[in-house]
Design a protein around this motif. Structure first.
Motif, PDB file in Angstrom:
ATOM      1  N   SER A 154       0.833  -1.204   0.000  1.00  0.00           N
ATOM      2  CA  SER A 154       0.000   0.000   0.000  1.00  0.00           C
ATOM      3  C   SER A 154       0.868   1.255   0.000  1.00  0.00           C
ATOM      4  O   SER A 154       1.574   1.521   0.987  1.00  0.00           O
ATOM      5  N   PRO A 155       0.831   2.057  -1.060  1.00  0.00           N
ATOM      6  CA  PRO A 155       1.596   3.318  -1.051  1.00  0.00           C
ATOM      7  C   PRO A 155       1.186   4.235   0.090  1.00  0.00           C
ATOM      8  O   PRO A 155       2.029   4.923   0.679  1.00  0.00           O
ATOM      9  N   ALA A 156      -0.108   4.250   0.426  1.00  0.00           N
ATOM     10  CA  ALA A 156      -0.575   5.115   1.512  1.00  0.00           C
ATOM     11  C   ALA A 156       0.020   4.688   2.844  1.00  0.00           C
ATOM     12  O   ALA A 156       0.403   5.525   3.671  1.00  0.00           O
ATOM     13  N   ALA A 157       0.119   3.372   3.062  1.00  0.00           N
ATOM     14  CA  ALA A 157       0.722   2.880   4.298  1.00  0.00           C
ATOM     15  C   ALA A 157       2.194   3.258   4.375  1.00  0.00           C
ATOM     16  O   ALA A 157       2.691   3.676   5.430  1.00  0.00           O
ATOM     17  N   VAL A 158       2.910   3.123   3.278  1.00  0.00           N
ATOM     18  CA  VAL A 158       4.332   3.468   3.256  1.00  0.00           C
ATOM     19  C   VAL A 158       4.536   4.946   3.564  1.00  0.00           C
ATOM     20  O   VAL A 158       5.488   5.321   4.264  1.00  0.00           O
ATOM     21  N   GLU A 159       3.623   5.793   3.105  1.00  0.00           N
ATOM     22  CA  GLU A 159       3.733   7.219   3.415  1.00  0.00           C
ATOM     23  C   GLU A 159       3.559   7.463   4.904  1.00  0.00           C
ATOM     24  O   GLU A 159       4.249   8.308   5.494  1.00  0.00           O
ATOM     25  N   VAL A 160       2.633   6.760   5.529  1.00  0.00           N
ATOM     26  CA  VAL A 160       2.454   6.891   6.981  1.00  0.00           C
ATOM     27  C   VAL A 160       3.716   6.432   7.699  1.00  0.00           C
ATOM     28  O   VAL A 160       4.200   7.089   8.635  1.00  0.00           O
ATOM     29  N   ALA A 161       4.269   5.300   7.278  1.00  0.00           N
ATOM     30  CA  ALA A 161       5.485   4.780   7.901  1.00  0.00           C
ATOM     31  C   ALA A 161       6.654   5.745   7.730  1.00  0.00           C
ATOM     32  O   ALA A 161       7.424   5.986   8.676  1.00  0.00           O
ATOM     33  N   ARG A 162       6.781   6.295   6.546  1.00  0.00           N
ATOM     34  CA  ARG A 162       7.871   7.241   6.299  1.00  0.00           C
ATOM     35  C   ARG A 162       7.736   8.474   7.190  1.00  0.00           C
ATOM     36  O   ARG A 162       8.731   8.977   7.739  1.00  0.00           O
ATOM     37  N   ALA A 163       6.514   8.950   7.372  1.00  0.00           N
ATOM     38  CA  ALA A 163       6.285  10.105   8.253  1.00  0.00           C
ATOM     39  C   ALA A 163       6.644   9.759   9.699  1.00  0.00           C
ATOM     40  O   ALA A 163       7.196  10.595  10.431  1.00  0.00           O
ATOM     41  N   ASN A 164       6.351   8.534  10.122  1.00  0.00           N
ATOM     42  CA  ASN A 164       6.721   8.124  11.478  1.00  0.00           C
ATOM     43  C   ASN A 164       8.230   8.056  11.641  1.00  0.00           C
ATOM     44  O   ASN A 164       8.772   8.416  12.691  1.00  0.00           O
ATOM     45  N   ALA A 165       8.931   7.606  10.609  1.00  0.00           N
ATOM     46  CA  ALA A 165      10.393   7.562  10.679  1.00  0.00           C
ATOM     47  C   ALA A 165      10.969   8.960  10.839  1.00  0.00           C
ATOM     48  O   ALA A 165      11.895   9.189  11.636  1.00  0.00           O
ATOM     49  N   GLU A 166      10.423   9.904  10.104  1.00  0.00           N
ATOM     50  CA  GLU A 166      10.889  11.286  10.217  1.00  0.00           C
ATOM     51  C   GLU A 166      10.589  11.844  11.603  1.00  0.00           C
ATOM     52  O   GLU A 166      11.427  12.523  12.211  1.00  0.00           O
ATOM     53  N   ARG A 167       9.417  11.538  12.106  1.00  0.00           N
ATOM     54  CA  ARG A 167       9.030  12.036  13.424  1.00  0.00           C
ATOM     55  C   ARG A 167       9.928  11.478  14.516  1.00  0.00           C
ATOM     56  O   ARG A 167      10.245  12.168  15.482  1.00  0.00           O
ATOM     57  N   LEU A 168      10.333  10.222  14.370  1.00  0.00           N
ATOM     58  CA  LEU A 168      11.177   9.567  15.365  1.00  0.00           C
ATOM     59  C   LEU A 168      12.667   9.733  15.078  1.00  0.00           C
ATOM     60  O   LEU A 168      13.500   9.167  15.785  1.00  0.00           O
ATOM     61  N   ASP A 169      12.988  10.485  14.038  1.00  0.00           N
ATOM     62  CA  ASP A 169      14.383  10.742  13.657  1.00  0.00           C
ATOM     63  C   ASP A 169      15.135   9.442  13.392  1.00  0.00           C
ATOM     64  O   ASP A 169      16.229   9.214  13.891  1.00  0.00           O
ATOM     65  N   LEU A 170      14.504   8.580  12.578  1.00  0.00           N
ATOM     66  CA  LEU A 170      15.099   7.294  12.223  1.00  0.00           C
ATOM     67  C   LEU A 170      15.275   7.232  10.706  1.00  0.00           C
ATOM     68  O   LEU A 170      14.702   6.387  10.025  1.00  0.00           O
ATOM     69  N   ALA A 171      16.085   8.119  10.208  1.00  0.00           N
ATOM     70  CA  ALA A 171      16.273   8.239   8.760  1.00  0.00           C
ATOM     71  C   ALA A 171      16.978   7.039   8.164  1.00  0.00           C
ATOM     72  O   ALA A 171      16.960   6.849   6.944  1.00  0.00           O
ATOM     73  N   ALA A 172      17.593   6.188   8.982  1.00  0.00           N
ATOM     74  CA  ALA A 172      18.325   5.033   8.459  1.00  0.00           C
ATOM     75  C   ALA A 172      17.397   3.964   7.895  1.00  0.00           C
ATOM     76  O   ALA A 172      17.842   3.085   7.163  1.00  0.00           O
ATOM     77  N   VAL A 173      16.106   4.024   8.217  1.00  0.00           N
ATOM     78  CA  VAL A 173      15.154   3.035   7.715  1.00  0.00           C
ATOM     79  C   VAL A 173      14.741   3.419   6.296  1.00  0.00           C
ATOM     80  O   VAL A 173      14.395   4.567   6.016  1.00  0.00           O
ATOM     81  N   THR A 174      14.789   2.440   5.389  1.00  0.00           N
ATOM     82  CA  THR A 174      14.351   2.675   4.014  1.00  0.00           C
ATOM     83  C   THR A 174      12.984   2.038   3.813  1.00  0.00           C
ATOM     84  O   THR A 174      12.577   1.149   4.561  1.00  0.00           O
TER      85      THR A 174
END
Length: 291
Positions: A154-174
Motif C-alpha cells: 500500500s503506497p498510503a501505508a508506506v507514506e504513513v510509515a515514512r512520516a513516522n520515521a521522520e518524526r522519530l528521527d530514524l532516517a536510516a530506515v528505508t
C-alpha cells in the motif's frame, strides 16, 4: 441561565453517553478526547477539574464524541497509537498497532542480539505504520552496522510509515512499495532477518469483528478462507527472501501456530519454534532457513 460546562461536569456526562453507544472504555475515551481538545494530559484534566470550556472547545469535543459514537477507533480519532513506548501516527490507511505485536519485536531483538550482534539487514513485510521495524531501529539506534527496510503493497501505508520515521528521527530506515509475491532481496546485500505481522483473520470472520476493527483496512486483516494465505506465500518464497542461515519471525493468530510451523517445515526450514505471549497463546513462529 445556561449551565457552565466544566471539565469534571463534561466528563461526567460524556462517559455514560459513550457507554450507551457501545464504547468498552467510556471514561477513558472521554478523558482522551477532552485532553486532545484542550491540549493537555489526562492528569491535567483532574488538576483543573473546575476549568470551564468555551464555545469553541465544546464544539470541538462534541465533534470528536460524534466520531466515537460511530465506533471510529480512538487511534484514528486521535491520530496516534503508542507501541513499544513510542508514539506512532496512524490513519485509516494502516492497521492500528496491537500490544501483542510487541512479542514479535521482543523475539526479533533476542535473535538479533544472539546471532547478529555486529549488524544485520532486517526487513519488515506488511509494515503498515512502520511500528515493528521502527521499534527495532530505535532499539539499536546507538549501534552501527544495522540496515532496516519496511515494505508494504500500500503506497498510503508506506507514506504513513515514512512520516513516522521522520518524526522519530530514524532516517536510516528505508521504505519500499512492493508485494510479497514479487519482492526479493538483492543477492549482493541479502536480508538476514525477515519479520512480519500479516493479515491472519479468516475472511468469513471479518463481518463479526467489532465495529472499530471493521473500519481498519481490510487488506491488513483478511487472511483468506482460513486466515493462512499470507503464510503459504511466504513459505513458498523463503528461498527468495532469505540466505542460508537467515531468520524468519511471524506473528500468528490464536491457534494458527501449528499450521504455520508445519508449512515452514514442509518448505525446508530448519527447526521451527513457537513463542507464547503472556496469555499463553502461541503468538510468534520463528525459524531459521537452512536449505
Amino acid at each position: 441561565m445556561t449551565a457552565t460546562w466544566t471539565v469534571v461536569r463534561l466528563l461526567g456526562w460524556a462517559a455514560p453517553y459513550l457507554e450507551s453507544h457501545g464504547s468498552g472504555s467510556p471514561r477513558l475515551d472521554a478523558e482522551l478526547l477532552l485532553a486532545a481538545v484542550l491540549g493537555c494530559s489526562r492528569l491535567e484534566l483532574y488538576l483543573h477539574h473546575d476549568r470551564p470550556l468555551d464555545r469553541e472547545e465544546l464544539a470541538a469535543f462534541k465533534a470528536l464524541l460524534l466520531r466515537r459514537r460511530q465506533r471510529e477507533p480512538m487511534a484514528y480519532i486521535l491520530g496516534e497509537k503508542e507501541f513499544w513506548s513510542l508514539p506512532f501516527r496512524v490513519s485509516p490507511a494502516v492497521l492500528i498497532p496491537r500490544p501483542e505485536t510487541e512479542h514479535l519485536v521482543e523475539e526479533a531483538i533476542r535473535i538479533i542480539d544472539r546471532h547478529y550482534p555486529e549488524g544485520a539487514f532486517v526487513v519488515d513485510f506488511g509494515t503498515g505504520c512502520g511500528n515493528i521495524i521502527l521499534s527495532l531501529a530505535a532499539h539499536y539506534r546507538q549501534r552501527p552496522g544495522y540496515a532496516w527496510e519496511g515494505i508494504d503493497r500500500s503506497p498510503a501505508a508506506v507514506e504513513v510509515a515514512r512520516a513516522n520515521a521522520e518524526r522519530l528521527d530514524l532516517a536510516a530506515v528505508t521504505w519500499r512499495v512492493a508485494d510479497l509475491e514479487a519482492a526479493a532481496a538483492d543477492p549482493a546485500r541479502p536480508w538476514q532477518l525477515v519479520v512480519s505481522n500479516p493479515p491472519y483473520i479468516p475472511a468469513g470472520e471479518l463481518a463479526g469483528l467489532a465495529p472499530e476493527v471493521r473500519q481498519e483496512p481490510r487488506e491488513a486483516l483478511d487472511g483468506g478462507r482460513d486466515g493462512l494465505d499470507y503464510y503459504r506465500v511466504i513459505a513458498r518464497r523463503l528461498p527468495a527472501l532469505l540466505p542460508a542461515g537467515g531468520w524468519l519471525l511471524l506473528e500468528v493468530g490464536a491457534g494458527q501456530a501449528p499450521a504455520v510451523a508445519d508449512m515452514l517445515t514442509a518448505a525446508g526450514a530448519g527447526e521451527v519454534a513457537r513463542v507464547r505471549d503472556l496469555q499463553g497463546i502461541e503468538r510468534v513462529v520463528v525459524c531459521q532457513w537452512m536449505p
